[in-house]
Design a protein around this motif. Sequence first.
Motif, short mmCIF file in Angstrom:
data_model
loop_
_atom_site.label_atom_id
_atom_site.label_comp_id
_atom_site.label_asym_id
_atom_site.label_seq_id
_atom_site.Cartn_x
_atom_site.Cartn_y
_atom_site.Cartn_z
N GLY A 38 -2.31 2.86 2.72
CA GLY A 38 -2.71 2.39 1.40
C GLY A 38 -2.02 1.14 0.92
O GLY A 38 -2.22 0.73 -0.22
N TYR A 39 -1.21 0.50 1.76
CA TYR A 39 -0.57 -0.75 1.37
C TYR A 39 -1.57 -1.90 1.54
O TYR A 39 -2.41 -1.86 2.42
CB TYR A 39 0.67 -1.00 2.22
CG TYR A 39 1.82 -0.08 1.88
CD1 TYR A 39 2.76 -0.44 0.93
CD2 TYR A 39 1.96 1.16 2.49
CE1 TYR A 39 3.82 0.40 0.61
CE2 TYR A 39 3.00 2.01 2.17
CZ TYR A 39 3.92 1.63 1.23
OH TYR A 39 4.95 2.47 0.91
N PRO A 40 -1.48 -2.93 0.69
CA PRO A 40 -2.45 -4.03 0.77
C PRO A 40 -2.16 -4.96 1.94
O PRO A 40 -1.06 -4.99 2.47
CB PRO A 40 -2.26 -4.76 -0.56
CG PRO A 40 -0.83 -4.52 -0.90
CD PRO A 40 -0.54 -3.12 -0.42
N SER A 41 -3.18 -5.75 2.33
CA SER A 41 -2.97 -6.74 3.40
C SER A 41 -2.38 -8.03 2.86
O SER A 41 -1.82 -8.81 3.60
CB SER A 41 -4.29 -7.02 4.11
OG SER A 41 -5.24 -7.51 3.18
N VAL A 51 4.08 0.03 -7.65
CA VAL A 51 3.62 -1.23 -7.09
C VAL A 51 3.85 -1.18 -5.58
O VAL A 51 4.98 -1.00 -5.13
CB VAL A 51 4.37 -2.44 -7.70
CG1 VAL A 51 3.85 -3.74 -7.11
CG2 VAL A 51 4.26 -2.45 -9.22
N TYR A 52 2.76 -1.33 -4.81
CA TYR A 52 2.84 -1.34 -3.35
C TYR A 52 2.70 -2.78 -2.88
O TYR A 52 1.71 -3.44 -3.17
CB TYR A 52 1.72 -0.49 -2.75
CG TYR A 52 1.82 0.97 -3.09
CD1 TYR A 52 2.63 1.82 -2.35
CD2 TYR A 52 1.12 1.50 -4.17
CE1 TYR A 52 2.72 3.16 -2.66
CE2 TYR A 52 1.21 2.84 -4.49
CZ TYR A 52 2.01 3.67 -3.73
OH TYR A 52 2.11 4.99 -4.05
N TYR A 53 3.70 -3.27 -2.12
CA TYR A 53 3.69 -4.65 -1.60
C TYR A 53 3.23 -4.66 -0.16
O TYR A 53 3.32 -3.66 0.55
CB TYR A 53 5.08 -5.27 -1.72
CG TYR A 53 5.57 -5.37 -3.13
CD1 TYR A 53 5.17 -6.42 -3.95
CD2 TYR A 53 6.42 -4.41 -3.66
CE1 TYR A 53 5.61 -6.52 -5.26
CE2 TYR A 53 6.87 -4.51 -4.98
CZ TYR A 53 6.46 -5.56 -5.76
OH TYR A 53 6.89 -5.63 -7.06
N LYS A 54 2.77 -5.85 0.30
CA LYS A 54 2.21 -5.95 1.65
C LYS A 54 3.26 -5.77 2.75
O LYS A 54 2.92 -5.45 3.87
CB LYS A 54 1.50 -7.28 1.84
CG LYS A 54 2.40 -8.48 1.91
CD LYS A 54 1.61 -9.73 2.20
CE LYS A 54 2.51 -10.91 2.37
NZ LYS A 54 1.79 -12.09 2.76
#
Length: 72
Positions: A38-41, A51-54
């Motif tokens: 589920g972490y962004p690219s 807040v999830y960082y790449k």
Amino acid sequence: MKKIIFFTFLVIFLIVFQIANSSKSDEEIIQLKLLKFGYPSSGYIISNKTVYYKDGSKSELTKPPKMYEIGG
């Protein structure tokens, strides 16, 4: 004769498929796993006050903010 051709084709196909899959670098494998979790690219995503960082780190939006680094 047809069986020999079929098994030869099957063996060649499996060898090529295995070589194509093994050509990924460690960084690509890690990025794929992070996307799966589920972490962004790129950039970041905010979900449920987190807040999830790449790069795999995350922080909770509390007072004071809590920062969690990626761990292995």
